[in-house]
Design a protein around this motif. Sequence first.
Motif, PDB file in Angstrom:
ATOM      1  N   THR A 226      77.547  48.442  54.291  1.00 11.22           N
ATOM      2  CA  THR A 226      77.977  48.243  55.679  1.00 11.22           C
ATOM      3  C   THR A 226      79.238  47.399  55.688  1.00 11.22           C
ATOM      4  O   THR A 226      79.280  46.327  55.066  1.00 11.22           O
ATOM      5  CB  THR A 226      76.889  47.548  56.513  1.00 11.22           C
ATOM      6  N   TYR A 227      80.264  47.876  56.403  1.00  8.85           N
ATOM      7  CA  TYR A 227      81.530  47.146  56.509  1.00  8.85           C
ATOM      8  C   TYR A 227      81.937  47.038  57.971  1.00  8.85           C
ATOM      9  O   TYR A 227      81.558  47.885  58.799  1.00  8.85           O
ATOM     10  CB  TYR A 227      82.613  47.839  55.683  1.00  8.85           C
ATOM     11  N   GLN A 228      82.712  46.008  58.270  1.00 12.42           N
ATOM     12  CA  GLN A 228      83.029  45.684  59.661  1.00 12.42           C
ATOM     13  C   GLN A 228      84.527  45.642  59.915  1.00 12.42           C
ATOM     14  O   GLN A 228      85.315  45.259  59.052  1.00 12.42           O
ATOM     15  CB  GLN A 228      82.413  44.334  60.037  1.00 12.42           C
ATOM     16  N   LEU A 229      84.879  46.041  61.142  1.00 13.43           N
ATOM     17  CA  LEU A 229      86.261  45.954  61.616  1.00 13.43           C
ATOM     18  C   LEU A 229      86.240  45.521  63.071  1.00 13.43           C
ATOM     19  O   LEU A 229      85.430  46.013  63.858  1.00 13.43           O
ATOM     20  CB  LEU A 229      86.956  47.318  61.493  1.00 13.43           C
ATOM     21  N   VAL A 230      87.132  44.602  63.435  1.00 11.26           N
ATOM     22  CA  VAL A 230      87.302  44.211  64.828  1.00 11.26           C
ATOM     23  C   VAL A 230      88.571  44.873  65.332  1.00 11.26           C
ATOM     24  O   VAL A 230      89.651  44.703  64.751  1.00 11.26           O
ATOM     25  CB  VAL A 230      87.387  42.676  64.968  1.00 11.26           C
ATOM     26  N   THR A 231      88.448  45.635  66.407  1.00 10.83           N
ATOM     27  CA  THR A 231      89.559  46.427  66.907  1.00 10.83           C
ATOM     28  C   THR A 231      89.478  46.510  68.431  1.00 10.83           C
ATOM     29  O   THR A 231      88.574  45.926  69.049  1.00 10.83           O
ATOM     30  CB  THR A 231      89.535  47.833  66.269  1.00 10.83           C
ATOM     31  N   ASP A 232      90.406  47.246  69.052  1.00  9.63           N
ATOM     32  CA  ASP A 232      90.406  47.360  70.511  1.00  9.63           C
ATOM     33  C   ASP A 232      89.482  48.470  71.010  1.00  9.63           C
ATOM     34  O   ASP A 232      88.813  48.317  72.027  1.00  9.63           O
ATOM     35  CB  ASP A 232      91.831  47.622  71.029  1.00  9.63           C
ATOM     36  N   ARG A 233      89.446  49.597  70.287  1.00 13.33           N
ATOM     37  CA  ARG A 233      88.590  50.702  70.719  1.00 13.33           C
ATOM     38  C   ARG A 233      88.178  51.533  69.520  1.00 13.33           C
ATOM     39  O   ARG A 233      88.828  51.519  68.477  1.00 13.33           O
ATOM     40  CB  ARG A 233      89.289  51.582  71.755  1.00 13.33           C
ATOM     41  N   VAL A 234      87.090  52.268  69.701  1.00 15.76           N
ATOM     42  CA  VAL A 234      86.535  53.098  68.634  1.00 15.76           C
ATOM     43  C   VAL A 234      86.378  54.518  69.159  1.00 15.76           C
ATOM     44  O   VAL A 234      85.823  54.739  70.242  1.00 15.76           O
ATOM     45  CB  VAL A 234      85.175  52.555  68.164  1.00 15.76           C
ATOM     46  N   ILE A 235      86.873  55.479  68.376  1.00 17.51           N
ATOM     47  CA  ILE A 235      86.810  56.888  68.771  1.00 17.51           C
ATOM     48  C   ILE A 235      86.037  57.656  67.698  1.00 17.51           C
ATOM     49  O   ILE A 235      86.330  57.534  66.505  1.00 17.51           O
ATOM     50  CB  ILE A 235      88.227  57.489  68.928  1.00 17.51           C
ATOM     51  N   ILE A 236      85.056  58.451  68.141  1.00 18.08           N
ATOM     52  CA  ILE A 236      84.215  59.216  67.211  1.00 18.08           C
ATOM     53  C   ILE A 236      84.274  60.696  67.567  1.00 18.08           C
ATOM     54  O   ILE A 236      83.445  61.203  68.347  1.00 18.08           O
ATOM     55  CB  ILE A 236      82.738  58.736  67.245  1.00 18.08           C
ATOM     56  N   PRO A 237      85.253  61.450  67.041  1.00 17.50           N
ATOM     57  CA  PRO A 237      85.229  62.913  67.234  1.00 17.50           C
ATOM     58  C   PRO A 237      84.121  63.509  66.347  1.00 17.50           C
ATOM     59  O   PRO A 237      83.787  62.938  65.298  1.00 17.50           O
ATOM     60  CB  PRO A 237      86.612  63.366  66.754  1.00 17.50           C
ATOM     61  N   GLU A 238      83.572  64.634  66.750  1.00 18.38           N
ATOM     62  CA  GLU A 238      82.547  65.274  65.931  1.00 18.38           C
ATOM     63  C   GLU A 238      82.797  66.776  65.832  1.00 18.38           C
ATOM     64  O   GLU A 238      83.032  67.442  66.846  1.00 18.38           O
ATOM     65  CB  GLU A 238      81.148  65.035  66.517  1.00 18.38           C
ATOM     66  N   THR A 239      82.732  67.287  64.605  1.00 17.82           N
ATOM     67  CA  THR A 239      82.845  68.718  64.345  1.00 17.82           C
ATOM     68  C   THR A 239      81.655  69.149  63.501  1.00 17.82           C
ATOM     69  O   THR A 239      81.317  68.480  62.522  1.00 17.82           O
ATOM     70  CB  THR A 239      84.155  69.071  63.609  1.00 17.82           C
ATOM     71  N   VAL A 240      81.049  70.268  63.887  1.00 18.02           N
ATOM     72  CA  VAL A 240      79.902  70.802  63.144  1.00 18.02           C
ATOM     73  C   VAL A 240      80.356  72.053  62.406  1.00 18.02           C
ATOM     74  O   VAL A 240      80.917  72.984  63.014  1.00 18.02           O
ATOM     75  CB  VAL A 240      78.724  71.130  64.081  1.00 18.02           C
ATOM     76  N   VAL A 241      80.138  72.067  61.084  1.00 23.52           N
ATOM     77  CA  VAL A 241      80.587  73.174  60.236  1.00 23.52           C
ATOM     78  C   VAL A 241      79.411  73.688  59.410  1.00 23.52           C
ATOM     79  O   VAL A 241      78.691  72.898  58.785  1.00 23.52           O
ATOM     80  CB  VAL A 241      81.724  72.726  59.296  1.00 23.52           C
ATOM     81  N   GLU A 242      79.250  75.000  59.411  1.00 19.34           N
ATOM     82  CA  GLU A 242      78.213  75.638  58.598  1.00 19.34           C
ATOM     83  C   GLU A 242      78.849  76.204  57.318  1.00 19.34           C
ATOM     84  O   GLU A 242      79.889  76.862  57.376  1.00 19.34           O
ATOM     85  CB  GLU A 242      77.551  76.774  59.377  1.00 19.34           C
ATOM     86  N   PHE A 243      78.213  75.935  56.174  1.00 18.02           N
ATOM     87  CA  PHE A 243      78.672  76.472  54.900  1.00 18.02           C
ATOM     88  C   PHE A 243      77.809  77.670  54.499  1.00 18.02           C
ATOM     89  O   PHE A 243      76.581  77.627  54.610  1.00 18.02           O
ATOM     90  CB  PHE A 243      78.558  75.428  53.779  1.00 18.02           C
TER      91      PHE A 243
END
Length: 247
Positions: A226-243
């Motif tokens: 577990t690692y930490q960062l202090v920032t102004d905002r956090v963005i989590i895009p998500e893509t689902v890919v089937e192999f």
Amino acid sequence: MNDRAASETVGFVLVTATVGAVYATGLEGLHDAQQFEQVNNAERAFDVLADNVADVQREGTPSRATELRLGGATLGYGDPVTIRVQVNDTVSTKNATYIMNARPLVYSGVEDSELVYVGGAVFRSDGGASTMRREPRYVFDDERAVVPFLVTYPSGNERTLSGDSTALVVAYRQSAGLDGQFRTATASDARMNVTVESPRSTAWKRYFEEEGLTAIDGDAADGSVTYQLVTDRVIIPETVVEFELKR
């Protein structure tokens, strides 16, 4: 038998033994070199695979196919890898948690080497020691953190391919969107903890430290960091890919 004849006989045996040893050592060295080059070629194919999946992830391409020469290796899937992002406002009680589970694509069976693709990153293991050979497209700075979730999973008929033939890895884009975006008030920051649960947690540890994140739990012995960062905002895009694996 006189002394000269005995000497020649011993000399002949020694020469024969020496030639045999050199020949055997040479064959072994050639075999090792061939396998080393085979894994290098597979690593280059995994790098192409990562580029192709990135096209599916970012460009909206419906699918991409990547060829990979097996050469006696096995291509299949590994145990799920979990990435968890927890965000807290440093002033208010606002918080959020985002979780991704992905099945890695794994190339193995050539000596003690292994190649793994998961989360946009490529890993190589030799003798049990893993290194991240291609980094995921994460962004970490004071203004924002972007952690794209790339959820990969096998198609309905979860195949494992092996042998000397060429395998085809087809990546199909299933969905894409914004899993979450965390913004704080003007006077506060977002404290983000990113946790990775993976057999290659040591390689993730090195990556986060090189990116300047602070260790909260940097002991990778239990398969989690577990690692930490202090920032102004956090963005989590998500893509689902089937192999899908094909011959």
